[in-house]
Structure formats: C-alpha cells, structure tokens
Design an enzyme around this catalytic site. Structure first.
Site, PDB file in Angstrom:
ATOM      1  N   GLY A  12       0.787  -1.233   0.000  1.00  0.00           N
ATOM      2  CA  GLY A  12       0.000   0.000   0.000  1.00  0.00           C
ATOM      3  C   GLY A  12       0.815   1.275   0.000  1.00  0.00           C
ATOM      4  O   GLY A  12       0.330   2.311   0.462  1.00  0.00           O
ATOM      5  N   MET A  87      -3.957  -7.155  -7.055  1.00  0.00           N
ATOM      6  CA  MET A  87      -3.393  -8.271  -7.816  1.00  0.00           C
ATOM      7  C   MET A  87      -4.484  -9.226  -8.325  1.00  0.00           C
ATOM      8  O   MET A  87      -4.384 -10.441  -8.173  1.00  0.00           O
ATOM      9  CB  MET A  87      -2.368  -9.030  -6.950  1.00  0.00           C
ATOM     10  CG  MET A  87      -1.257  -8.141  -6.409  1.00  0.00           C
ATOM     11  SD  MET A  87      -0.472  -7.105  -7.661  1.00  0.00           S
ATOM     12  CE  MET A  87       0.543  -8.330  -8.451  1.00  0.00           C
ATOM     13  N   ASN A 104      -5.625   1.903 -13.551  1.00  0.00           N
ATOM     14  CA  ASN A 104      -4.675   0.967 -12.958  1.00  0.00           C
ATOM     15  C   ASN A 104      -3.253   1.503 -13.114  1.00  0.00           C
ATOM     16  O   ASN A 104      -2.937   2.178 -14.087  1.00  0.00           O
ATOM     17  CB  ASN A 104      -4.786  -0.396 -13.672  1.00  0.00           C
ATOM     18  CG  ASN A 104      -3.828  -1.433 -13.118  1.00  0.00           C
ATOM     19  OD1 ASN A 104      -3.687  -1.575 -11.901  1.00  0.00           O
ATOM     20  ND2 ASN A 104      -3.146  -2.160 -13.991  1.00  0.00           N
ATOM     21  N   HIS A 106       0.679   0.372 -13.482  1.00  0.00           N
ATOM     22  CA  HIS A 106       1.455  -0.809 -13.884  1.00  0.00           C
ATOM     23  C   HIS A 106       2.933  -0.443 -14.044  1.00  0.00           C
ATOM     24  O   HIS A 106       3.254   0.571 -14.679  1.00  0.00           O
ATOM     25  CB  HIS A 106       0.906  -1.366 -15.203  1.00  0.00           C
ATOM     26  CG  HIS A 106       1.553  -2.649 -15.588  1.00  0.00           C
ATOM     27  ND1 HIS A 106       1.289  -3.844 -14.936  1.00  0.00           N
ATOM     28  CD2 HIS A 106       2.502  -2.927 -16.516  1.00  0.00           C
ATOM     29  CE1 HIS A 106       2.032  -4.804 -15.464  1.00  0.00           C
ATOM     30  NE2 HIS A 106       2.770  -4.270 -16.420  1.00  0.00           N
TER      31      HIS A 106
HETATM   32  C1  GRF Z   1       3.235  -1.489  -7.610  1.00  0.00           C
HETATM   33  O1  GRF Z   1       4.519  -1.709  -8.101  1.00  0.00           O
HETATM   34  C2  GRF Z   1       2.227  -1.585  -8.720  1.00  0.00           C
HETATM   35  O2  GRF Z   1       2.666  -1.105  -9.943  1.00  0.00           O
HETATM   36  C3  GRF Z   1       2.042  -3.079  -8.803  1.00  0.00           C
HETATM   37  O3  GRF Z   1       2.012  -3.483  -7.464  1.00  0.00           O
HETATM   38  C4  GRF Z   1       2.843  -2.624  -6.694  1.00  0.00           C
HETATM   39  C5  GRF Z   1       2.063  -2.152  -5.506  1.00  0.00           C
HETATM   40  O4  GRF Z   1       2.854  -1.592  -4.519  1.00  0.00           O
HETATM   41  N1  GRF Z   1       0.887  -3.403  -9.574  1.00  0.00           N
HETATM   42  P1  GRF Z   1       2.209  -0.926  -3.229  1.00  0.00           P
HETATM   43  O5  GRF Z   1       1.285  -1.952  -2.575  1.00  0.00           O
HETATM   44  O6  GRF Z   1       1.446   0.289  -3.663  1.00  0.00           O
HETATM   45  O7  GRF Z   1       3.343  -0.584  -2.334  1.00  0.00           O
END
Ligand code: GRF
Length: 185
Positions: A12, A87, A104, A106
């Site tokens: 997060g 995810m 989203n 990515h």
């Molecule tokens: C990020 O790198 C995002 O691009 C990917 O998952 C990660 C999430 O990180 N889909 P966080 O939970 O916001 O620290």
C-alpha cells in the site's frame, strides 16, 4: 467533493501517497479501501487514516461474480476507482456495472511487459529504458488506453533492487498526479 475507492492487495505504498496527497484532498475524499487480502499491510494504513475498509477473502464467496457484486455495492457511489497494486483481474461483469472510470497503475512502459513481474522481466531482457504507466482499465489485462507514463534510464551496473526502488518512486509521483488530473479535468 468527489469520492474515490482504492483497490489494493499488499503493502500500500501507492495507497499511502494518494491518501496523503494534499492536492487530491482539496477535490476528493478517499471513501473506501477494497482489499482482497485480509492480512495485507495496506489495511492498517487505511485504518490509521480513518478510511473505511472492505477486506474480503475471495474463498469465502461461491464465485468471482459474488464477491464482485459485494464490491460493487461498496463502491457504487464512487466517482473513480483506482487499482493500486490490486493483484486481481477485474471481470467484464464489474466493468459493465461500474459506470465511472477505473484506472490501474502498472510498472512498465505499456504496451510492453503486461502482466506479472513486469520489472523483473524488463530487467532480465536488458531494457535500458524502463518506467511506469497509468491506464484506463478495460477487459484486456493491462490493455486499456494509457493516460500517462514516466520513464527512467537504467544505470550501468544498477541491480534489480535499486532499479525496483526507483520504479516505485516514479509510481509514487505519477499516480497522484494522474488522479488529480482526472478529478479536475
Ligand atoms: C506497484 O509496483 C504496482 O505497480 C504493482 O504493485 C505494486 C504495488 O505496490 N501493480 P504498493 O502496494 O502500492 O506498495
């Protein structure tokens, strides 16, 4: 005030950047965190900030349609859904029923490296230019229209952890900017 729902599954750090962004706070309120992992660290980050959490275990529902229906009920009054490290693939059912934009984040320069482990795969392929994308969500995984990207050049001898860290920093800058832009345009 517009309402934002954020979907996340893990740490997060992007959730935190959105929740603490002063410019976003002037125009919108994050009213909900939706999390499919009841033990994810992101949940405490929402609770500390007084943001309502809908955490669920997909296994507790008979089907994906059932838990997505439950999510829809949680977010039906929101003006924007942000997938920030969520995810899970949002189904066509959800996309048809939620009428507001869904975006989203990515960690690649889409359309390159869609799907999981994007940073690792780009690193292994020896890419010199890497980066992050924010895109609208459609029925194709990481395939919707790109809204904005941020790039970096890989440094000589830079290892994967250092590079991953710099990619995350780019995400932390880009996502709040795009959310603010969408809310105010
Ligand atoms: C990020 O790198 C995002 O691009 C990917 O998952 C990660 C999430 O990180 N889909 P966080 O939970 O916001 O620290």
């Amino acid at each position: 005030m517009k309402k934002i729902a954020i979907f996340a599954s893990g740490t997060g750090s992007n959730f935190e950047r959105l929740a603490d962004d002063q410019k976003i706070a002037q125009v919108a309120k994050i009213t909900k965190l939706v999390c499919d992992k009841p033990n994810a660290p992101v949940i405490a980050k929402a609770q500390q900030r007084g943001i309502e959490v809908f955490a669920f275990n997909p296994k507790d529902y008979p089907s994906k349609a059932d838990f997505e229906q439950a999510i829809l009920e949680q977010v039906e009054d929101c003006d924007l859904v942000v997938l920030a490290g969520y995810m899970r693939v949002v189904s066509p059912y959800f996309l048809q029923h939620f009428k507001q934009p869904i975006i989203n984040l990515h960690p690649s320069l889409l359309p390159a490296y869609k799907g999981k482990d994007a940073i690792e795969r780009a690193f292994a392929a020896g890419e010199q230019e890497m980066g992050v994308s924010v895109h609208f969500v459609n029925e194709e995984l990481d395939g919707g229209e790109v809204i904005a990207q941020a790039k970096l050049q890989r440094k000589t001898f830079e290892n994967l952890p250092a590079l991953t860290d710099r990619i995350h920093q780019l995400e932390h800058q880009l996502l709040p900017q795009v959310v603010y832009q969408l809310l105010t345009q």
